[in-house]
Motif scaffolding. Structure first.
Motif, PDB file in Angstrom:
ATOM      1  N   ILE A 144     -10.882  -4.552   1.246  1.00  0.00           N
ATOM      2  CA  ILE A 144     -11.805  -3.446   1.521  1.00  0.00           C
ATOM      3  C   ILE A 144     -11.035  -2.261   2.104  1.00  0.00           C
ATOM      4  CG2 ILE A 144     -13.826  -2.732   2.865  1.00  0.00           C
ATOM      5  CD1 ILE A 144     -14.475  -4.674   0.595  1.00  0.00           C
ATOM      6  N   GLY A 145     -10.089  -2.548   2.993  1.00  0.00           N
ATOM      7  CA  GLY A 145      -9.266  -1.482   3.557  1.00  0.00           C
ATOM      8  C   GLY A 145      -8.410  -0.792   2.516  1.00  0.00           C
ATOM      9  N   THR A 146      -7.986  -1.528   1.499  1.00  0.00           N
ATOM     10  CA  THR A 146      -7.174  -0.944   0.429  1.00  0.00           C
ATOM     11  C   THR A 146      -7.970   0.083  -0.363  1.00  0.00           C
ATOM     12  OG1 THR A 146      -5.846  -2.945   0.296  1.00  0.00           O
ATOM     13  CG2 THR A 146      -5.807  -1.513  -1.617  1.00  0.00           C
ATOM     14  N   ILE A 147      -9.277  -0.109  -0.484  1.00  0.00           N
ATOM     15  CA  ILE A 147     -10.107   0.871  -1.194  1.00  0.00           C
ATOM     16  C   ILE A 147     -10.037   2.220  -0.493  1.00  0.00           C
ATOM     17  CG2 ILE A 147     -12.474   1.505  -1.825  1.00  0.00           C
ATOM     18  CD1 ILE A 147     -13.060  -1.487  -2.138  1.00  0.00           C
ATOM     19  N   LEU A 184      -8.003   3.070   2.487  1.00  0.00           N
ATOM     20  CA  LEU A 184      -6.786   3.481   3.183  1.00  0.00           C
ATOM     21  C   LEU A 184      -5.503   3.270   2.378  1.00  0.00           C
ATOM     22  CD1 LEU A 184      -7.714   2.017   6.667  1.00  0.00           C
ATOM     23  CD2 LEU A 184      -7.939   4.386   5.913  1.00  0.00           C
ATOM     24  N   GLY A 185      -5.622   2.845   1.135  1.00  0.00           N
ATOM     25  CA  GLY A 185      -4.439   2.678   0.297  1.00  0.00           C
ATOM     26  C   GLY A 185      -3.603   1.483   0.687  1.00  0.00           C
ATOM     27  N   PHE A 186      -2.303   1.674   0.809  1.00  0.00           N
ATOM     28  CA  PHE A 186      -1.377   0.568   1.033  1.00  0.00           C
ATOM     29  C   PHE A 186      -1.287   0.127   2.490  1.00  0.00           C
ATOM     30  CE2 PHE A 186       1.096   4.327   1.848  1.00  0.00           C
ATOM     31  CZ  PHE A 186       1.916   3.980   2.897  1.00  0.00           C
ATOM     32  N   ILE A 187      -1.846   0.877   3.433  1.00  0.00           N
ATOM     33  CA  ILE A 187      -1.657   0.608   4.860  1.00  0.00           C
ATOM     34  C   ILE A 187      -2.214  -0.754   5.298  1.00  0.00           C
ATOM     35  CG2 ILE A 187      -2.199   1.433   7.186  1.00  0.00           C
ATOM     36  CD1 ILE A 187      -1.962   4.285   6.010  1.00  0.00           C
ATOM     37  N   PRO A 188      -3.471  -1.131   4.967  1.00  0.00           N
ATOM     38  CA  PRO A 188      -3.960  -2.442   5.426  1.00  0.00           C
ATOM     39  C   PRO A 188      -3.158  -3.614   4.859  1.00  0.00           C
ATOM     40  CG  PRO A 188      -5.771  -1.110   4.610  1.00  0.00           C
ATOM     41  CD  PRO A 188      -4.521  -0.392   4.276  1.00  0.00           C
ATOM     42  N   ASN A 217       0.727  -4.879  -3.437  1.00  0.00           N
ATOM     43  CA  ASN A 217       1.257  -4.657  -4.786  1.00  0.00           C
ATOM     44  C   ASN A 217       0.306  -3.808  -5.622  1.00  0.00           C
ATOM     45  OD1 ASN A 217       3.773  -5.959  -4.733  1.00  0.00           O
ATOM     46  ND2 ASN A 217       2.837  -7.950  -5.066  1.00  0.00           N
ATOM     47  N   TRP A 218      -0.993  -4.106  -5.535  1.00  0.00           N
ATOM     48  CA  TRP A 218      -1.945  -3.323  -6.322  1.00  0.00           C
ATOM     49  C   TRP A 218      -1.989  -1.868  -5.836  1.00  0.00           C
ATOM     50  CZ3 TRP A 218      -3.792  -2.089 -10.551  1.00  0.00           C
ATOM     51  CH2 TRP A 218      -4.807  -1.150 -10.638  1.00  0.00           C
ATOM     52  N   SER A 219      -1.975  -1.639  -4.527  1.00  0.00           N
ATOM     53  CA  SER A 219      -2.055  -0.260  -4.033  1.00  0.00           C
ATOM     54  C   SER A 219      -0.805   0.541  -4.424  1.00  0.00           C
ATOM     55  CB  SER A 219      -2.278  -0.231  -2.525  1.00  0.00           C
ATOM     56  OG  SER A 219      -1.205  -0.834  -1.846  1.00  0.00           O
ATOM     57  N   ILE A 220       0.357  -0.101  -4.459  1.00  0.00           N
ATOM     58  CA  ILE A 220       1.571   0.585  -4.909  1.00  0.00           C
ATOM     59  C   ILE A 220       1.448   0.936  -6.391  1.00  0.00           C
ATOM     60  CG2 ILE A 220       4.040   0.278  -5.340  1.00  0.00           C
ATOM     61  CD1 ILE A 220       4.116  -1.395  -2.737  1.00  0.00           C
ATOM     62  N   THR A 221       0.903   0.014  -7.175  1.00  0.00           N
ATOM     63  CA  THR A 221       0.686   0.281  -8.604  1.00  0.00           C
ATOM     64  C   THR A 221      -0.285   1.431  -8.794  1.00  0.00           C
ATOM     65  OG1 THR A 221       1.086  -2.049  -9.088  1.00  0.00           O
ATOM     66  CG2 THR A 221      -0.024  -0.753 -10.788  1.00  0.00           C
ATOM     67  N   PHE A 256     -10.762  -3.546  -9.127  1.00  0.00           N
ATOM     68  CA  PHE A 256      -9.828  -4.614  -8.779  1.00  0.00           C
ATOM     69  C   PHE A 256      -9.885  -4.946  -7.291  1.00  0.00           C
ATOM     70  CE2 PHE A 256      -6.965  -3.385 -12.584  1.00  0.00           C
ATOM     71  CZ  PHE A 256      -7.847  -4.019 -13.446  1.00  0.00           C
ATOM     72  N   CYS A 257     -10.120  -3.936  -6.443  1.00  0.00           N
ATOM     73  CA  CYS A 257     -10.250  -4.211  -5.006  1.00  0.00           C
ATOM     74  C   CYS A 257     -11.526  -4.997  -4.713  1.00  0.00           C
ATOM     75  CB  CYS A 257     -10.223  -2.915  -4.205  1.00  0.00           C
ATOM     76  SG  CYS A 257      -8.590  -2.168  -4.110  1.00  0.00           S
ATOM     77  N   ILE A 258     -12.603  -4.688  -5.402  1.00  0.00           N
ATOM     78  CA  ILE A 258     -13.842  -5.450  -5.214  1.00  0.00           C
ATOM     79  C   ILE A 258     -13.660  -6.884  -5.705  1.00  0.00           C
ATOM     80  CG2 ILE A 258     -16.232  -5.664  -6.002  1.00  0.00           C
ATOM     81  CD1 ILE A 258     -16.377  -2.583  -5.870  1.00  0.00           C
TER      82      ILE A 258
END
Length: 121
Positions: free
Chosen positions: A30-33, A35-39, A62-66, A97-99
């Motif tokens: 949920i944080g990746t949605i 805040l990006g890669f930080i969480p 890995n997904w947030s970097i992609t 993908f985050c969900i």
């Protein structure tokens, strides 16, 4: 809920995943949605003792970097007007993908995001 993991010898063994571990893994997605890669990075570096959280944090990272690579490519392609479509596609994929990762984490299951570049091993 019980799950499967690899032990140090490389064979599968049955493990029990605590509700706290599921909640923290859920928060990483949920944080990746938002805040990006930080969480994913913070949990990957902090939660070394929990293999379930570590796996989900690594996959979220890995997904947030992609996704960042996709956003950069879309920004460059905006000069030829195709980038607007690419930006929308990456944004929709990021959300979906985050969900899907959050649902898998709350169920205690492993999740591998499709198309993710596996930079963090």
């Amino acid at each position: 809920m019980a799950g499967w993991s690899l032990n140090k010898r490389g064979s599968h063994e049955r493990t029990t995943i605590s509700q706290d571990a599921k909640n923290i893994a859920l928060l990483s997605w949920i944080g990746t949605i938002f805040l990006g890669f930080i969480p994913g990075l913070v949990l990957y570096l902090v939660k070394k003792d929990d293999a379930f959280v570590q796996e989900h944090a690594k996959e979220a990272l890995n997904w947030s970097i992609t996704a960042i690579f996709g956003y950069i490519a879309a920004s460059i392609l905006m000069f030829v007007l195709v980038g607007f479509l690419v930006m929308a596609a990456v944004g929709i994929c990021h959300l979906i993908f985050c969900i899907m990762g959050a649902v898998a984490a709350s169920n205690g299951a492993a999740y591998k995001a499709p198309f993710a570049v596996r930079l963090v091993k």
